[in-house]
Design an enzyme around this catalytic site. Structure first.
Site, PDB file in Angstrom:
ATOM      1  CG  ASP A  36      -1.969  -1.089   1.171  1.00 57.98           C
ATOM      2  OD1 ASP A  36      -2.343  -1.503   0.059  1.00 57.98           O
ATOM      3  OD2 ASP A  36      -2.398  -1.535   2.243  1.00 57.98           O
ATOM      4  CB  SER A  64       6.292   1.212   5.000  1.00 55.61           C
ATOM      5  OG  SER A  64       6.382   0.068   4.187  1.00 55.61           O
TER       6      SER A  64
END
Length: 89
Positions: A36, A64
């Site tokens: 994402d 991330s």
């Protein structure tokens, strides 16, 4: 076309032969949300051209996975820029 390959980075093709963008080495804590994050960064930076967008998206995804959670793992722009500057120097 863009194909992500996790820690190996991504392959993309604008025209001609595919191009490889290497991944960024980080200590992995949690891979939740990495895809994402990659897709969001790719969309945000696409106006800079596909090669630069893929490079920044790989950096964002790498950052991330170095933190917990999907939303909490998404880096800020200054963090992506810092990782890219660190890798360049």
């Amino acid at each position: 076309m863009v194909l992500t390959r996790g820690s190996e980075g991504a392959w993309y093709r604008e025209s001609g032969e595919p191009t490889h963008q290497t991944g960024f080495t980080v200590d992995v804590v949690d891979s939740t949300g990495a895809g994402d994050t990659f897709n969001a960064a790719l969309a945000v930076f696409l106006h800079e051209g596909l090669p630069q967008a893929v490079r920044k998206a790989c950096a964002a995804a790498a950052l991330s996975v170095s933190r917990l959670g999907a939303q909490g793992g998404m880096p800020a722009l200054h963090e992506v820029d810092a990782l890219l500057a660190q890798q360049a120097g």
